[in-house]
Design a protein around this motif. Structure first.
Motif, PDB file in Angstrom:
ATOM      1  N   ALA A  25       5.257  -4.421 -14.654  1.00  0.00           N
ATOM      2  CA  ALA A  25       4.826  -3.932 -16.001  1.00  0.00           C
ATOM      3  C   ALA A  25       5.751  -3.717 -17.157  1.00  0.00           C
ATOM      4  N   ILE A 122      -2.126   0.163 -11.427  1.00  0.00           N
ATOM      5  CA  ILE A 122      -2.059  -1.243 -12.137  1.00  0.00           C
ATOM      6  C   ILE A 122      -2.885  -1.089 -13.279  1.00  0.00           C
ATOM      7  N   LEU A 125      -1.476   1.482 -15.972  1.00  0.00           N
ATOM      8  CA  LEU A 125      -0.315   1.102 -16.493  1.00  0.00           C
ATOM      9  C   LEU A 125      -0.804   0.038 -17.798  1.00  0.00           C
ATOM     10  N   LYS A 126      -1.462  -0.845 -17.413  1.00  0.00           N
ATOM     11  CA  LYS A 126      -2.176  -1.838 -18.275  1.00  0.00           C
ATOM     12  C   LYS A 126      -2.484  -1.300 -19.479  1.00  0.00           C
ATOM     13  N   VAL A 131      -0.260  -3.471 -21.327  1.00  0.00           N
ATOM     14  CA  VAL A 131       0.846  -4.504 -20.752  1.00  0.00           C
ATOM     15  C   VAL A 131      -0.059  -5.556 -19.687  1.00  0.00           C
ATOM     16  N   GLU A 132       0.309  -6.761 -19.664  1.00  0.00           N
ATOM     17  CA  GLU A 132      -0.275  -7.425 -18.448  1.00  0.00           C
ATOM     18  C   GLU A 132       0.625  -7.296 -17.180  1.00  0.00           C
ATOM     19  N   ILE A 133      -0.243  -7.224 -16.128  1.00  0.00           N
ATOM     20  CA  ILE A 133       0.656  -7.302 -14.640  1.00  0.00           C
ATOM     21  C   ILE A 133      -0.144  -8.236 -13.984  1.00  0.00           C
TER      22      ILE A 133
END
Lengths: 349, 424
Positions: A25, A122, A125-126, A131-133
């Motif tokens: 992340a 995930i 967090l995205k 953000v991109e994971i």
């Protein structure tokens, strides 16, 4: 201009957080180790002194300077993690606080559940950090993690061969758990080359296996150094539990599957069920490495390890292995009584 | 002279009334323990050790007889037998900081003491969950290993403050899957299959028991309260061990009838009820007379989340699948282990409904999970409800953690604070 490193601080009671998700992340995961040389006055406003002093110290650090981190994750390991989460939620000023439940068990249902928990982490967090994971980022993070684990394993294996202080070993590990791993690879490689050229292990030291509660501060290792006891094997989370296994990633495998596989197969802490594999790992260490004695130590109020210490101690003793069982306070200075006991143990083995 | 300032040691003690129906409870308990002795010796009967927060209904649904080391430990504590047992466990190397119930159980089992003072037989298997504490898992792991019996552990995720619905549903899915795994475990061990009929019967009876308990409990809202902690700490026995069978229901019907009568006659637990207390945590089984110390100050404990927690209503009128799912959801949050988001409003509602004048919070050395958050709870209650809160440090089964004189002084000061607060 150097870009500020963005860190996510985490508190877990073993090796419970999949750090690679945080790395993918775009953050540096930092295990908050507490500060053994500072009173936990801020945390003690909310927690009694009869609770795990390490967990109080971690909370204290977060209360003292929460802006050092972009946010926090508490990964479940022991009661302190889930019960104290609420205290963090009420008092730590942070834009992001997340509870990650890592299952207690390691069976097929736990495996399925761990996947759901990782996917949820995930997704969170995205959404939170925009953000991109991607799989690619996860693969990259895993590669970095595995390289660090490989280096740590090589470094650790030299403990039994070369003259490497306990404190030096701990300080390297501490960096692996708190700093940007991608920047440590070159440095650890240099340290490895330097350690390889060290003088051999000297016979005035005794080789010990260290087990029990996690040790989060260098002063305890310095105490062992001063007593002539050299930790050549351990099963601690800031230790072999962290690097014994690599994340089993190959070209075909799914990175999340690899992370799950890794977390369910690392050396078992006392906080998980069943805990019998913990003894198996210790016996394996004793077979693999020449060891003079075992130190079973317990941090005051650390219950999961206190339960197991009797069984572990008796099992080892029944195999004619020399064992000392000690309880330690969360303190950077040690009383003479403890030092005397350790010195006597050295004489005995 | 002001009663609350009297020296408790020198005064004649106030009479604390107990329920007459308690005599039936003694009989009920005796029958339970006798059966436990017999069933442990009969090959075709299965017994299991379990712990609080494990749904005993899951055992009764298979006619497996539950043995409860925590419950037995309370008997040791109340009969003043726990200290020797705890010291024995410590002599084996178990830390002084570990749960005193656990250490009592180690001593009670190893020394094979009589069931009347907390003895317990070897089971066919053990089962527990970590939803309340790590201790349950570590304790049962330890004893299952020592006794060499099979073990089943439910992994119940912890619902921390702020858990959203999506996460909760994932937790429920995981628990439900384990309940089906549990059915396989029982089948492999005993050859007994899940019976829908039996399951519904147990569920219905368990709910009826809890319905009665909640009705009995509601009479404690009255002033004077016809029921005190001196009653409830014993009366929870059917909830702890007998939910799902008839014996407890019949008993609670008798209790309810007596409580109704006492309420109609306005007869309280003590002659002059002036101060109504909420007690959080497990009582000091080795020093149950602390309730009499409070009574001497005209204070009566009228609510305990600990005793209330054993009696949640059960989901009825659902399919088996829906019932299991509802059960799983229920398991995530109960008053004894509420997260702070639930715990604070729960306490405040109870304080309102039960007209509480002051709260005692037990920082129990043997139950750190329950003791976590007590400071926030105290601050919230004082801020929102404007009543005094006392935190006391002690232990549920280890008498070394209780000093009579110091505690009495604390109760006296606390009641004095309540008195002053009520004048406002």
């Amino acid at each position: 201009m150097v870009e500020k490193v963005k860190k996510i601080g985490y508190f877990d009671s073993s090796h419970d957080l999949p750090e690679e998700i945080i790395m993918a992340a775009g953050f540096v995961p930092e295990k908050i180790l507490g500060n053994v040389n500072s009173a936990s006055d801020l945390a003690d406003q909310y927690l009694f002194k009869t609770f795990c002093p390490y967990s109080r110290s971690v909370l204290n650090e977060a209360l003292k300077d929460p802006k050092r981190w972009e946010g926090f994750i508490i990964a479940h390991g022991c009661d302190a993690t889930n019960r104290q989460f609420d205290i963090w939620k009420y008092h730590v000023e942070t834009p992001f606080l997340y509870f990650f439940y890592k299952p207690l068990k390691t069976d097929k249902l736990a495996k399925k559940f761990l996947r759901r928990m990782i996917e949820l982490l995930i997704e969170t967090l995205k959404k939170k950090f925009n953000v991109e994971i991607t799989d690619e980022k996860l693969r990259k993070a895993i590669e970095i993690s595995n390289t660090i684990k490989r280096l740590l394993r090589e470094l650790a294996s030299l403990r039994a061969e070369k003259n490497i202080k306990n404190s030096e070993y701990f300080n390297v590990l501490k960096r692996a758990l708190t700093e940007d791993k991608s920047l440590l690879i070159a440095e650890f490689t240099n340290i490895l080359n330097e350690w390889k050229n060290r003088t051999p292990f000297t016979n005035d030291k005794k080789r010990v296996l260290l087990t029990g509660s996690d040790v989060n501060y260098v002063e305890f290792f310095e105490l062992l150094d001063s007593c002539g006891l050299r930790v050549v094997r351990d099963d601690l989370s800031i230790g072999e539990r962290y690097f014994n296994n690599e994340i089993p990633l190959n070209k075909e495998s799914d990175p999340i599957d690899a992370i799950i596989e890794y977390h369910l197969s690392i050396p078992r802490p006392s906080t998980k069920h069943p805990s019998d594999p913990r003894l198996d790992y210790l016996l394996k260490c004793l077979k693999q490495t020449k060891i003079d004695g075992v130190i079973v130590q317990n941090l005051k109020f650390c219950e999961p390890y206190a339960f197991d210490s009797v069984w572990i101690t008796n099992s080892l003793k029944s195999s004619n292995i020399k064992v000392i069982n000690i309880e330690r306070d969360y303190s950077g200075s040690f009383d003479q009584q403890l030092k005397n006991r350790l010195e006597a143990f050295k004489e005995m083995i | 002279m002001n009663k609350s300032k009297k020296n408790l040691k020198d005064e004649k003690r106030i009479y604390v009334r107990e329920l007459k129906t308690t005599k039936y409870l003694k009989k009920l308990m005796f029958n339970y323990f006798i059966k436990a002795q017999i069933f442990s010796r009969i090959p075709w009967k299965y017994t299991a050790w379990t712990t609080s927060a494990f749904p005993i209904e899951f055992l009764w649904a298979y006619d497996i007889y539950p043995l409860h080391p925590e419950n037995s430990a309370t008997a040791s504590g109340a009969r003043k037998a726990s200290l020797n047992l705890i010291e024995y466990a410590e002599s084996l190397g178990f830390s002084r900081d570990l749960c005193s119930y656990f250490k009592t159980n180690i001593g009670a089992f190893d020394k094979k003491i009589n069931f009347t003072i907390g003895g317990i037989n070897k089971p066919d298997f053990c089962c527990t969950t970590g939803v309340i504490c790590d201790t349950h898992v570590k304790w049962i792991q330890t004893q299952a290993r020592r006794m060499n019996v099979p073990l089943f552990i439910f992994d119940i995720p912890h619902e921390v403050a702020g858990t959203d619905e999506k996460t909760r549903e994932l937790y429920v899915d995981y628990i439900v899957e384990q309940i089906y795994e549990w059915q396989d475990f029982i089948y492999d061990l005993t050859g007994r299959k899940f019976s829908e009929k039996k399951f519904y019967s147990v569920l219905y009876k368990s709910d009826r028991l809890c319905e009665l308990w909640q009705e009995i409990y509601s009479y404690r809202k009255l002033k004077p309260s016809p029921l005190g902690f001196n009653d409830t700490f014993a009366q929870i026995f059917p909830l702890v061990l007998l939910p799902g069978i008839d014996a407890g229901i019949k008993y609670y019907e008798k209790v309810l009838a007596e409580v109704k009568k006492l309420a109609a006659e306005k007869k309280g637990v003590i002659p002059n009820e002036e101060y109504r207390i909420l007690f959080e945590g497990i009582p000091f089984w080795h020093k149950l007379k602390f309730l009499y110390d409070l009574a001497n100050l005209n204070a009566v404990v009228v609510y305990e989340p600990y005793t209330y927690a054993f009696g949640p209503r059960k989901p009825l009128g659902l399919s088996v699948e829906e019932s299991i799912r509802a059960f799983a959801r229920l398991w995530l949050q109960q008053p004894y282990y509420y997260n702070l988001d639930n715990r604070i409003p729960y306490f405040e509602k109870v304080i309102e409904e039960y007209k509480i004048d002051g709260v005692i919070l037990h920082n129990n050395m043997s139950c750190r999970p329950n003791s976590t958050g007590l400071i926030d709870l105290k601050n919230a209650i004082q801020r929102d409800m404007g009543i005094p809160v006392l935190i006391i440090n002690s232990d549920m089964n280890d008498p070394r953690q209780y000093a009579d004189e110091i505690m009495r002084n604390r109760y006296e000061s606390f009641i004095e604070l309540i008195k002053q607060n009520k004048k406002k």
